[in-house]
Design an enzyme around this catalytic site. Structure first.
Site, mmCIF file in Angstrom:
data_model
loop_
_atom_site.group_PDB
_atom_site.id
_atom_site.type_symbol
_atom_site.label_atom_id
_atom_site.label_comp_id
_atom_site.label_asym_id
_atom_site.label_seq_id
_atom_site.Cartn_x
_atom_site.Cartn_y
_atom_site.Cartn_z
ATOM 1 N N ASN A 8 26.437 40.585 4.397
ATOM 2 C CA ASN A 8 27.005 39.271 4.688
ATOM 3 C C ASN A 8 28.515 39.174 4.519
ATOM 4 O OD1 ASN A 8 24.385 38.239 5.183
ATOM 5 N ND2 ASN A 8 24.056 38.126 2.981
ATOM 6 N N THR A 9 29.170 40.298 4.210
ATOM 7 C CA THR A 9 30.628 40.376 4.218
ATOM 8 C C THR A 9 31.014 41.354 5.313
ATOM 9 O OG1 THR A 9 30.852 39.883 1.861
ATOM 10 C CG2 THR A 9 32.675 41.061 2.910
ATOM 11 N N ASN A 48 19.211 35.335 3.781
ATOM 12 C CA ASN A 48 20.422 34.681 3.289
ATOM 13 C C ASN A 48 21.654 35.329 3.889
ATOM 14 O OD1 ASN A 48 22.490 35.864 1.153
ATOM 15 N ND2 ASN A 48 20.532 36.961 0.855
ATOM 16 N N ASN A 99 19.379 46.739 -1.737
ATOM 17 C CA ASN A 99 19.825 45.400 -1.366
ATOM 18 C C ASN A 99 18.918 44.853 -0.250
ATOM 19 O OD1 ASN A 99 21.576 43.104 -1.083
ATOM 20 N ND2 ASN A 99 23.307 44.372 -1.696
ATOM 21 N N PHE A 103 28.914 36.139 -0.681
ATOM 22 C CA PHE A 103 29.622 36.296 -1.964
ATOM 23 C C PHE A 103 30.325 34.999 -2.385
ATOM 24 C CE2 PHE A 103 30.461 41.211 -1.577
ATOM 25 C CZ PHE A 103 29.103 41.435 -1.735
ATOM 26 N N GLY A 141 11.227 43.528 -2.635
ATOM 27 C CA GLY A 141 9.802 43.337 -2.382
ATOM 28 C C GLY A 141 8.938 43.367 -3.621
ATOM 29 N N LYS A 148 25.015 49.948 -5.901
ATOM 30 C CA LYS A 148 23.877 49.325 -5.219
ATOM 31 C C LYS A 148 23.940 49.677 -3.740
ATOM 32 C CE LYS A 148 21.203 45.051 -4.981
ATOM 33 N NZ LYS A 148 21.071 43.678 -5.527
ATOM 34 N N SER A 202 25.866 44.575 0.722
ATOM 35 C CA SER A 202 25.493 43.273 1.266
ATOM 36 C C SER A 202 25.808 43.248 2.760
ATOM 37 C CB SER A 202 26.272 42.153 0.571
ATOM 38 O OG SER A 202 26.113 40.928 1.273
#
Length: 343
Positions: free
Chosen positions: A183-184, A113, A244, A117, A298, A215, A181
């Site tokens: 993705n930012t 993915n 993460n 956010f 997982g 995290k 994350s």
């Protein structure tokens, strides 16, 4: 039944569209009256865990990312999750990255993915949490995962985390700082200790008495994990969530061309199992025995959950397993935990 439904219906859909359809159904579970009957564990409640000054009815909860804005908390609780972590929430609403941004690797029981956010912002989330808290309904433990807006430069990131913690801390059972994350843009660089120290200190102050956790990513070097563990203890945080999603693509069964076609993003699911477990073991050796570690990454089977607890996790979370195992997944895990406790 669910594997058949997944193969014949959901696997043929765009993953994000399938998520929205399932999410809409889960939101309605409290009114349909079937969630608790079919899915929730009903045996002895001896699997409760005391952590963060709270009583978790089960050590197994739902990781952030499934319910971005807190709209399905009651429905998810009806499935048997011991806690629900909503978010990631940012101070301002943002649409996230362009679609498509979620991809299945079915052969690996994994997802990629790059959602970015996407959320309605902390003001809308605060309204939702106030509505839940004032509803009179029995609520699960609600964690709130917070992040920075995409357009906020890293040198101002602390302001975003402080704003989110100030708005949502009084309404959350615990808060989570998400700097992991992929993705930012630039977010993961905030895990560098010199960048992280002032951010943790300021957010801890803003959180007040609400427990605050960090995290972390699975892709950190071992020495970085050691440094972050020491910093978290120094800053007085209440726990660590590990881990993460990963940017690694090693050892996948899925055809490489299909993996490459999915593009950038965080990989979750079965391929993350070993690294997530390894990070858990490292952390447990670095922090006091009563320090809270939530293990995620997982986690698919009851044996995975039990293995994480045996390796030192205080609590365990899942997400991608939910996609592949279906709504009875949580019930199976809780029943296995009961058998472990009571024989």
């Amino acid at each position: 039944m669910y594997p058949f439904i997944f193969r014949t219906v959901f696997a043929r859909m765009d993953p994000e569209r399938a998520h929205h359809l399932v999410f809409a159904f889960i939101r309605r579970l409290p009114w349909l009256g079937v969630g608790s009957l079919l899915c929730q564990f009903t045996g002895p409640r001896g699997i409760a865990v005391q952590a963060l000054g709270l009583t978790f009815p089960s050590p197994f909860g739902l990781a952030a990312g499934f319910d971005k804005n807190g709209h399905a908390v009651r429905g998810l609780a009806a499935l048997g999750f011991g806690h629900i972590e909503i978010g990631t929430l940012t101070p301002l609403a943002q649409p996230g990255n362009e679609r498509p941004r979620m991809f299945r690797l079915v052969e690996d029981r994994a997802l990629i993915n790059r959602m970015g956010f996407n959320n309605d912002g902390v003001v809308a989330a605060a309204r939702e949490l106030v509505r839940l808290r004032s509803s009179g309904a029995r609520l699960p433990i609600i964690g709130v995962n917070i992040g920075k807006n995409k357009l906020t430069p890293n040198e101002k990131a602390g302001d975003d985390y402080v704003a989110a913690a100030t708005a949502l801390g009084p309404l959350a059972d615990y808060l989570v700082i998400n700097v992991s994350s992929p993705n930012t843009p630039g977010l993961r660089s905030l895990q560098a200790v010199d960048e992280l120290r002032p951010l943790l200190t300021a957010t801890k102050r803003a959180a007040g008495t609400t427990p605050l956790l960090l995290k972390i990513a699975p892709d950190l070097a071992d020495e970085d994990i050691r440094d972050i563990a020491a910093l978290v203890l120094e800053a007085g945080l209440d726990g660590i969530i590990a881990t993460n999603t990963t940017i690694a693509r090693d050892g996948l069964r899925t055809d490489r061309a299909r993996v490459d076609a999915a593009g950038a993003g965080g990989l979750s699911g079965a391929p993350l199992r070993e690294r997530s477990l390894e990070v858990l073991r490292q952390l447990r050796a670095l922090v006091p025995s009563d320090f809270v570690i939530i293990s995620v990454g997982g986690v698919e089977t009851p044996e995975d959950v039990i293995g994480r607890l045996d390796a030192g996790a205080t609590l365990v979370q899942g997400y991608t397993g939910f996609v592949y195992q279906g709504p009875l997944w949580v019930r199976r895990i809780n029943r296995a935990l009961e058998r472990r406790t009571f024989g």
